[in-house]
Design an enzyme around this catalytic site. Structure first.
Site, PDB file in Angstrom:
ATOM      1  N   TYR A 199      32.379  59.088  20.440  1.00 52.94           N
ATOM      2  CA  TYR A 199      31.003  58.648  20.805  1.00 52.94           C
ATOM      3  C   TYR A 199      30.276  59.360  19.524  1.00 52.94           C
ATOM      4  O   TYR A 199      29.473  60.180  19.761  1.00 52.94           O
ATOM      5  CB  TYR A 199      30.790  59.525  21.540  1.00 52.94           C
ATOM      6  CG  TYR A 199      30.844  58.632  23.489  1.00 52.94           C
ATOM      7  CD1 TYR A 199      29.422  57.885  23.793  1.00 52.94           C
ATOM      8  CD2 TYR A 199      31.482  58.592  24.152  1.00 52.94           C
ATOM      9  CE1 TYR A 199      29.581  57.030  24.589  1.00 52.94           C
ATOM     10  CE2 TYR A 199      32.201  57.749  24.927  1.00 52.94           C
ATOM     11  CZ  TYR A 199      30.706  56.688  25.525  1.00 52.94           C
ATOM     12  OH  TYR A 199      30.785  55.585  26.208  1.00 52.94           O
TER      13      TYR A 199
ATOM     14  N   ASP B 185      32.574  54.457  43.297  1.00 53.15           N
ATOM     15  CA  ASP B 185      32.819  54.641  41.780  1.00 53.15           C
ATOM     16  C   ASP B 185      32.820  56.061  42.287  1.00 53.15           C
ATOM     17  O   ASP B 185      31.616  56.991  41.861  1.00 53.15           O
ATOM     18  CB  ASP B 185      32.055  54.368  40.822  1.00 53.15           C
ATOM     19  CG  ASP B 185      33.017  55.046  39.707  1.00 53.15           C
ATOM     20  OD1 ASP B 185      33.905  55.865  39.805  1.00 53.15           O
ATOM     21  OD2 ASP B 185      32.524  54.621  38.198  1.00 53.15           O
TER      22      ASP B 185
ATOM     23  N   LYS C 232      38.638  61.673  37.044  1.00 55.05           N
ATOM     24  CA  LYS C 232      37.846  63.156  36.210  1.00 55.05           C
ATOM     25  C   LYS C 232      38.214  64.480  36.716  1.00 55.05           C
ATOM     26  O   LYS C 232      39.469  65.249  36.449  1.00 55.05           O
ATOM     27  CB  LYS C 232      36.353  63.697  36.215  1.00 55.05           C
ATOM     28  CG  LYS C 232      36.120  61.880  35.484  1.00 55.05           C
ATOM     29  CD  LYS C 232      34.132  62.330  35.131  1.00 55.05           C
ATOM     30  CE  LYS C 232      34.311  61.804  33.382  1.00 55.05           C
ATOM     31  NZ  LYS C 232      33.537  60.814  34.162  1.00 55.05           N
TER      32      LYS C 232
ATOM     33  N   TYR D  11      27.295  52.835  35.107  1.00 54.87           N
ATOM     34  CA  TYR D  11      27.904  53.680  34.101  1.00 54.87           C
ATOM     35  C   TYR D  11      29.599  53.429  34.708  1.00 54.87           C
ATOM     36  O   TYR D  11      29.625  54.694  35.945  1.00 54.87           O
ATOM     37  CB  TYR D  11      28.059  55.067  33.303  1.00 54.87           C
ATOM     38  CG  TYR D  11      29.660  55.343  32.175  1.00 54.87           C
ATOM     39  CD1 TYR D  11      29.357  54.436  31.237  1.00 54.87           C
ATOM     40  CD2 TYR D  11      30.245  55.981  32.722  1.00 54.87           C
ATOM     41  CE1 TYR D  11      30.732  54.777  30.185  1.00 54.87           C
ATOM     42  CE2 TYR D  11      31.497  56.508  31.796  1.00 54.87           C
ATOM     43  CZ  TYR D  11      31.510  55.538  30.295  1.00 54.87           C
ATOM     44  OH  TYR D  11      32.577  55.383  29.945  1.00 54.87           O
TER      45      TYR D  11
HETATM   46  C1  LIG Z   1      33.366  58.977  33.468  1.00 57.43           C
HETATM   47  C2  LIG Z   1      33.477  57.952  33.843  1.00 57.43           C
HETATM   48  C3  LIG Z   1      34.141  56.702  34.058  1.00 57.43           C
HETATM   49  C4  LIG Z   1      35.452  56.684  33.411  1.00 57.43           C
HETATM   50  O1  LIG Z   1      36.243  57.910  33.493  1.00 57.43           O
HETATM   51  P1  LIG Z   1      37.504  57.799  32.890  1.00 57.43           P
HETATM   52  O2  LIG Z   1      38.155  58.484  32.678  1.00 57.43           O
HETATM   53  O3  LIG Z   1      36.128  57.978  31.235  1.00 57.43           O
HETATM   54  O4  LIG Z   1      37.957  56.187  31.647  1.00 57.43           O
HETATM   55  C5  LIG Z   1      34.000  56.200  35.393  1.00 57.43           C
HETATM   56  N1  LIG Z   1      32.653  56.149  36.817  1.00 57.43           N
HETATM   57  C6  LIG Z   1      31.899  57.163  36.432  1.00 57.43           C
HETATM   58  C7  LIG Z   1      30.698  57.277  37.533  1.00 57.43           C
HETATM   59  C8  LIG Z   1      31.898  58.156  34.883  1.00 57.43           C
HETATM   60  O5  LIG Z   1      31.451  58.943  35.193  1.00 57.43           O
END
Ligand SMILES: *Cc1c(COP(=O)(O)O)cnc(C)c1O
Length: 421
Positions: free
Chosen positions: A15, A234, A263, A142
């Site tokens: 980025y 997600d 995360k 996202y």
């Molecule tokens: C950060 C994120 C992802 C992707 O995770 P990475 O470990 O960066 O590949 C997927 N979904 C959401 C909601 C995110 O915030």
């Protein structure tokens, strides 16, 4: 040569617009909420290092558990083999997830957890002999940077170079009182072709900490369930306390078919991904027919060190003091939001749990690339605070160990910025 000079020779940062990029800040140490630069400057990590850190940096308990694991078993193939950490982590997580979650599939990061979830759903229908390839997702979603995850994410500057290659998705608005009826009838009209609905529950992080009502999400989820559309929550960002409860799905009644985590999973220490699913999904792959296998497996699937980090983070997460800290941060955010509400430099504020977002007034230039973003970013860096704005939106989502003093310093600095910028 300095570390930064050497970096500029060999590293391609994520980025980062290459020609106009500022040199990176060399970080050499982390402790609690803070990161320390090579020159000794201290930064409060107010965004948990891209939202991953929940218990503070270089946490001694997690570090000790990782070190012990490394000396016991660093890695073993996970196809046809297992190990204690993978089993214990799955048992302990499934016990605190919505009760329909029955199986755990490990991968490497958030994007891969999403890829696995999408493949589970698409192949679920394939294995059942149904032709369902349509996907429903939210506008501005996202879900990650790999191709499948990018495909189910909103089309934006981030995807522009690849748009023609991404698969087709029916993008819907976030549900509210006004549009819930029309969204539900849209779902009903295409239900026989739809494989899955994927969503970030309650908060769309990358879109700019966009928040929406659990009530309408629940109504939409329940409708999809009735219409036979599989639900992927997600929780890569929202999982592990961010929204005030352990998982964002704890705010709704309807249980998703699949959940994705990354995360906060290891407390922010290392990359790890987890996709959980119901027994019903799993059973669609349970067969004597080899063609019904989920052919997906990463080299480092269920890495024992990552499992040890996740187990240690879970120990800390389940301590009563962690929920108390989450409640404390949420309460302090609310007081601060009330205080700055109505400031002429602010368009709006919004909060869900430990996530507080403030939208700066911009006139008309609101893009991610606006110069306001850079001004804000550097203003806070100079003050020793890492707040990485999304366009004109700044947000605070700290590790839960942040002290009142550190929070107050962030709030005061934001108030100064509101007057100065
Ligand atoms: C950060 C994120 C992802 C992707 O995770 P990475 O470990 O960066 O590949 C997927 N979904 C959401 C909601 C995110 O915030």
């Amino acid at each position: 040569m300095s570390l930064v000079e050497r970096d500029l020779q060999v590293i391609w940062h994520p980025y980062t617009q290459m020609k106009t990029a500022q040199p990176p800040i060399p970080i050499v140490r982390g402790e609690g909420t803070c990161l320390y630069a090579e020159d000794g400057k201290k930064y409060i990590d107010a965004i948990s290092s891209w939202w991953v850190n929940i218990h503070g940096h270089s946490h001694p308990y997690i570090a000790k558990k990782i070190a012990e694991q490394l000396l016991q078993l660093e890695h073993a193939i996970f196809a046809g083999f297992t190990h204690p950490g993978a089993v214990e982590l799955a048992e302990r997580l499934l016990a605190i997830l919505p009760s329909n979650q029955a199986k755990a599939f490990y991968s490497d990061n958030g994007s891969t957890a999403i890829e696995v979830a999408i493949k589970m759903c698409l192949q679920y229908w394939h294995n059942k002999g149904e032709q369902r390839t349509k996907i429903i997702a939210f506008k501005n979603a996202y879900h990650g940077d790999t191709f499948g995850a990018m495909s189910v994410s909103g089309r934006s500057a981030f995807t522009a170079a690849f748009d023609s290659l991404l698969f087709e998705v029916e993008f819907i608005d976030l549900p509210n009182a006004d549009n819930i009826k029309s969204i539900k009838s849209l779902v009903s009209s295409i239900k026989t072709e739809v494989s899955l609905f994927i969503f970030e529950p309650l908060v769309q992080g990358s879109a700019g900490m966009i928040m929406y009502d659990a009530k309408y999400l629940d109504e939409l989820m329940a409708h999809c369930r009735r219409e036979g559309v599989l639900l992927i929550a997600d929780e890569v960002f929202t999982g592990f306390g961010r929204t005030g409860k352990s998982f964002a799905c704890n705010h709704v009644e309807t249980q998703p078919d699949i959940m994705c985590f990354s995360k906060g999973l290891t407390g922010g220490t290392m990359a790890f991904g987890l996709t959980t699913c119901t027994q019903d999904i799993y059973d669609a792959f349970l067969s004597d027919d080899k063609m019904k296998t989920l052919f997906h497996g990463h080299s480092y699937t269920a890495n024992p060190v990552a499992c040890a980090a996740a187990l240690a983070s879970l120990d800390l997460f389940l301590e009563p003091s962690t929920q108390q800290n989450i409640d404390r941060i949420a309460a302090k955010h609310a007081v601060f939001a009330e205080k700055v509400k109505g400031h002429t430099s602010l368009k709006t504020t919004r909060q869900t749990g430990t996530i507080l977002a403030l939208e700066w007034e911009t006139g008309n230039n609101t893009s991610y690339f606006s110069s306001l973003r850079d001004k804000l970013y550097h203003y806070f860096l100079n003050a020793g605070i890492i707040l990485r704005p999304l366009g004109n939106i700044i947000y605070i989502l700290p590790p839960y160990c942040i002290t009142d003093e550190e929070l107050n310093y962030i709030y005061t600095t934001i108030e100064q910025a509101l007057n100065d910028i």
